[in-house]
Design an enzyme around this catalytic site. Structure first.
Site, PDB file in Angstrom:
ATOM      1  N   GLY A  43      -5.429   2.738  -7.491  1.00 40.44           N
ATOM      2  CA  GLY A  43      -6.037   3.889  -6.815  1.00 40.44           C
ATOM      3  C   GLY A  43      -6.564   3.534  -5.438  1.00 40.44           C
ATOM      4  N   ASP A  44      -6.920   4.535  -4.698  1.00 42.68           N
ATOM      5  CA  ASP A  44      -7.616   4.403  -3.407  1.00 42.68           C
ATOM      6  C   ASP A  44      -8.230   5.779  -3.160  1.00 42.68           C
ATOM      7  OD1 ASP A  44      -7.908   2.516  -0.913  1.00 42.68           O
ATOM      8  OD2 ASP A  44      -7.317   4.408  -0.022  1.00 42.68           O
ATOM      9  N   ASN A  62     -15.727   6.316  -5.513  1.00 45.05           N
ATOM     10  CA  ASN A  62     -15.732   5.203  -6.459  1.00 45.05           C
ATOM     11  C   ASN A  62     -16.499   3.989  -5.924  1.00 45.05           C
ATOM     12  OD1 ASN A  62     -14.019   2.499  -7.125  1.00 45.05           O
ATOM     13  ND2 ASN A  62     -14.352   3.744  -8.944  1.00 45.05           N
ATOM     14  N   THR A  64     -15.059  -2.652  -7.352  1.00 46.41           N
ATOM     15  CA  THR A  64     -15.148  -2.787  -5.893  1.00 46.41           C
ATOM     16  C   THR A  64     -16.608  -2.723  -5.447  1.00 46.41           C
ATOM     17  OG1 THR A  64     -12.990  -1.741  -5.750  1.00 46.41           O
ATOM     18  CG2 THR A  64     -14.216  -1.933  -3.713  1.00 46.41           C
ATOM     19  N   LYS A 112       0.864  -1.185   0.000  1.00 48.15           N
ATOM     20  CA  LYS A 112       0.000   0.000   0.000  1.00 48.15           C
ATOM     21  C   LYS A 112       0.898   1.232   0.000  1.00 48.15           C
ATOM     22  CE  LYS A 112      -4.359   1.271   0.179  1.00 48.15           C
ATOM     23  NZ  LYS A 112      -5.556   0.651  -0.389  1.00 48.15           N
TER      24      LYS A 112
HETATM   25  P1  NDP Z   1     -12.945   7.987  -3.046  1.00 44.46           P
HETATM   26  O1  NDP Z   1     -11.898   8.982  -2.785  1.00 44.46           O
HETATM   27  O2  NDP Z   1     -13.447   7.799  -4.422  1.00 44.46           O
HETATM   28  O3  NDP Z   1     -14.213   8.276  -2.109  1.00 44.46           O
HETATM   29  C1  NDP Z   1     -14.096   8.337  -0.714  1.00 44.46           C
HETATM   30  C2  NDP Z   1     -15.432   8.759  -0.141  1.00 44.46           C
HETATM   31  O4  NDP Z   1     -15.375   8.695   1.272  1.00 44.46           O
HETATM   32  C3  NDP Z   1     -15.779  10.193  -0.487  1.00 44.46           C
HETATM   33  O5  NDP Z   1     -17.180  10.312  -0.527  1.00 44.46           O
HETATM   34  C4  NDP Z   1     -15.214  10.970   0.712  1.00 44.46           C
HETATM   35  O6  NDP Z   1     -15.863  12.204   0.935  1.00 44.46           O
HETATM   36  C5  NDP Z   1     -15.496  10.009   1.841  1.00 44.46           C
HETATM   37  N1  NDP Z   1     -14.473  10.174   2.883  1.00 44.46           N
HETATM   38  C6  NDP Z   1     -13.131  10.030   2.759  1.00 44.46           C
HETATM   39  N2  NDP Z   1     -12.508  10.280   3.906  1.00 44.46           N
HETATM   40  C7  NDP Z   1     -13.477  10.605   4.777  1.00 44.46           C
HETATM   41  C8  NDP Z   1     -13.482  10.966   6.140  1.00 44.46           C
HETATM   42  N3  NDP Z   1     -12.349  11.052   6.836  1.00 44.46           N
HETATM   43  N4  NDP Z   1     -14.688  11.209   6.708  1.00 44.46           N
HETATM   44  C9  NDP Z   1     -15.844  11.109   6.006  1.00 44.46           C
HETATM   45  N5  NDP Z   1     -15.897  10.778   4.715  1.00 44.46           N
HETATM   46  C10 NDP Z   1     -14.737  10.525   4.113  1.00 44.46           C
HETATM   47  O7  NDP Z   1     -12.393   6.598  -2.446  1.00 44.46           O
HETATM   48  P2  NDP Z   1     -12.859   5.113  -2.766  1.00 44.46           P
HETATM   49  O8  NDP Z   1     -14.328   5.071  -3.000  1.00 44.46           O
HETATM   50  O9  NDP Z   1     -11.947   4.554  -3.774  1.00 44.46           O
HETATM   51  O10 NDP Z   1     -12.507   4.379  -1.387  1.00 44.46           O
HETATM   52  C11 NDP Z   1     -13.427   4.306  -0.301  1.00 44.46           C
HETATM   53  C12 NDP Z   1     -12.986   3.218   0.652  1.00 44.46           C
HETATM   54  O11 NDP Z   1     -12.944   1.961  -0.032  1.00 44.46           O
HETATM   55  C13 NDP Z   1     -11.595   3.390   1.277  1.00 44.46           C
HETATM   56  O12 NDP Z   1     -11.598   2.834   2.581  1.00 44.46           O
HETATM   57  C14 NDP Z   1     -10.725   2.538   0.366  1.00 44.46           C
HETATM   58  O13 NDP Z   1      -9.541   2.109   1.030  1.00 44.46           O
HETATM   59  C15 NDP Z   1     -11.659   1.382   0.108  1.00 44.46           C
HETATM   60  N6  NDP Z   1     -11.366   0.586  -1.077  1.00 44.46           N
HETATM   61  C16 NDP Z   1     -11.327   1.155  -2.318  1.00 44.46           C
HETATM   62  C17 NDP Z   1     -11.089   0.378  -3.419  1.00 44.46           C
HETATM   63  C18 NDP Z   1     -11.140   0.918  -4.798  1.00 44.46           C
HETATM   64  O14 NDP Z   1     -11.065   0.120  -5.735  1.00 44.46           O
HETATM   65  N7  NDP Z   1     -11.274   2.209  -5.011  1.00 44.46           N
HETATM   66  C19 NDP Z   1     -10.789  -1.066  -3.282  1.00 44.46           C
HETATM   67  C20 NDP Z   1     -10.940  -1.572  -1.951  1.00 44.46           C
HETATM   68  C21 NDP Z   1     -11.198  -0.755  -0.895  1.00 44.46           C
HETATM   69  P3  NDP Z   1     -15.149  13.553   0.417  1.00 44.46           P
HETATM   70  O15 NDP Z   1     -15.288  13.533  -1.063  1.00 44.46           O
HETATM   71  O16 NDP Z   1     -15.907  14.640   1.086  1.00 44.46           O
HETATM   72  O17 NDP Z   1     -13.724  13.445   0.881  1.00 44.46           O
END
Ligand code: NDP
Length: 444
Positions: free
Chosen positions: A165-166, A240, A209, A126
């Protein structure tokens, strides 16, 4: 003191300012206790757990970049190559101001077992940075990505370490990172996944995902004699994972009625409008306050609150530790039947225990969100053979992988007499393969 307790204690003592990493190690090792105790003598002699909790290597580097006004900024970059026993390191990059070494280590540690669970040959890693992409221009994002990759490119490669990405790293960032890697290293190879479709990306990776989360949720409910169709879901996040989880929930006949971002949340009783959400978040890159303009009957609330809505299924898809004990109590009191984690470690340890004790089906992220990395591995396969598979082909493979993960974690829990404990089942199923590979490869 038992071997598990000894190792947990030493992780806390040696990594004092990394609470998320402690949490991840505790969750995994506690649930593996019966498996480890069966072979305690051998594992102790081989220092197997000490090797499992120590990354093979970790990089921390300076990332200087220049903003549009000519001001220089300095961020910190990280890449942790946690365990490469079963394949090249694989795991995302996170750009968020909260990023520090402890968070990257927690994510890397989880990734090892998640990747193993997919059944594909990928090790765990990571990375990321404390850079905040919010409010930055495209040029600034590019400047940061180029500087970040100028250092990172020394440590990664298609057969060594393949980031994706993440949080904060989507298609735009992957494009800039890939361009800089190619420019410096002079090779066109599948060094990153989540690439655009015109330069080696895989169809269905963007959706993977969220879609995978719903495939697993559907199968898990089926194992428990329940149908997903007709159920109401609460989803957190609007990135995402959340967007495609909502889309697939609707396609499978369920209704997702909430989404959130870091400032507030939306309740739409008719079901979240995915096209509106995509436009707000992916095109305008705006706040959720905009949603009401598209759907006047919806409600917008400041702060947290998605878990207060009465639903059948909860799908946390935002970030770590976003579903707390009080949320778990409220969900259970409202008759929620399942919580399946789309994000990494969104549920705190106490909340997880409460849900399990109150007969709420609980699927941990390392199983439930493994569809992303699984499809990344499918992207690597396509890059290696220089071919592109159709959306349907990739989606069918994804679905099969998620069904297999569901049964593997269910079977593993049963084998240890803990039927329905999917945290344990997922950890055991992921752990066994990694440990066997490590033992076979000697003391390395
Ligand atoms: P994105 O950046 O696309 O979206 C993240 C979302 O979560 C946004 O709506 C963001 O809001 C919100 N968010 C982030 N940090 C906080 C916080 N501290 N408090 C409240 N809301 C928050 O990320 P992903 O959708 O890619 O990832 C989301 C989760 O899924 C993470 O835990 C990631 O590790 C996990 N994941 C992702 C994968 C992937 O393929 N993308 C694969 C496996 C796991 P805002 O826009 O306001 O910041």
């Amino acid at each position: 003191m038992s071997y598990v307790d000894e190792v947990i204690e030493s992780v806390v003592a040696k990594n004092p300012s990394e609470p998320e990493f402690h949490q991840a190690v505790k969750e995994v090792l506690e649930s593996l206790r019966p498996v480890i105790e069966e072979k305690e003598e051998v594992y102790r002699r081989e220092a197997l757990l000490e090797r499992i909790v120590n990354p093979e290597r970790q990089f921390k580097f300076r990332v200087p970049w220049v903003d549009d006004k000519g001001q220089v900024h300095v961020n910190t970059g990280y890449r942790v190559q946690f365990n490469g026993a079963i394949g090249p390191y694989k795991g995302g990059l996170r750009f968020h101001p909260s990023v520090n070494l402890g968070i990257i280590k927690f994510l890397g540690f989880e990734q090892v077992f998640k990747n193993s669970l997919t059944g594909l040959p990928i090790g765990g890693g990571k990375g990321g940075s404390d850079f905040d992409p919010k409010g930055k221009s495209d040029r600034e994002i590019m400047a940061f990505c180029q500087s970040f990759m100028t250092e990172l490119c020394k440590y990664i490669g298609a057969d060594t370490d393949v980031p994706a990405g993440d949080i904060g790293v989507g298609g735009r960032e992957i494009g800039y990172l890939f361009g800089q890697y190619k420019r410096i290293r002079g090779v066109y190879e599948g060094v990153l996944t989540g690439k655009g479709l015109t330069y080696g990306g895989s169809l269905a990776r963007t959706e993977a995902t969220g879609y995978g989360l719903l495939y697993l949720t559907e199968e898990l409910l089926k194992l428990n004699g329940i149908e997903l169709a007709g159920k109401t879901c609460a989803v957190s996040g609007s990135g995402n994972v959340a967007i495609y989880a909502i889309q697939k929930a609707h396609q499978l006949g369920a209704k997702a009625v909430t989404c959130s971002d870091s400032t507030g949340w939306v309740y739409d009783p008719e079901g979240i409008d995915v096209e509106a959400l995509k436009e707000i978040k992916e095109v305008k890159r705006a706040r959720l306050t905009e949603y009401k303009k598209y759907r006047p009957n919806s409600e917008y609330h400041e702060g947290r609150g998605v878990w207060s809505v009465k639903v059948d299924v909860a799908l946390p898809c935002a970030t770590q530790n976003e579903l707390l004990l009080d949320d778990a109590k409220q969900l259970a009191a409202n008759g929620c039947i399942a919580v399946c984690e789309g994000a990494n470690m969104p549920t705190t340890l106490e909340a997880t225990e409460y849900l399990q004790q109150n007969n709420v089906i609980f699927a941990p992220g390392k199983a439930a969100n493994a569809g992303g990395v699984a499809t990344s591995a499918l992207e690597m396969s396509q890059n290696s053979e220089r071919l592109s598979w159709t959306f349907e082909e990739v989606d069918a493979k994804l679905q099969q992988i998620m069904v297999n993960i569901t049964h593997n974690m269910n079977d593993a829990a049963k084998r240890y007499g803990q039927e329905g404990n999917y945290v344990m089942g997922a950890n055991v199923a992921g752990f066994e393969k990694v440990v066997n590979a490590m033992m076979a490869q000697g003391i390395v």
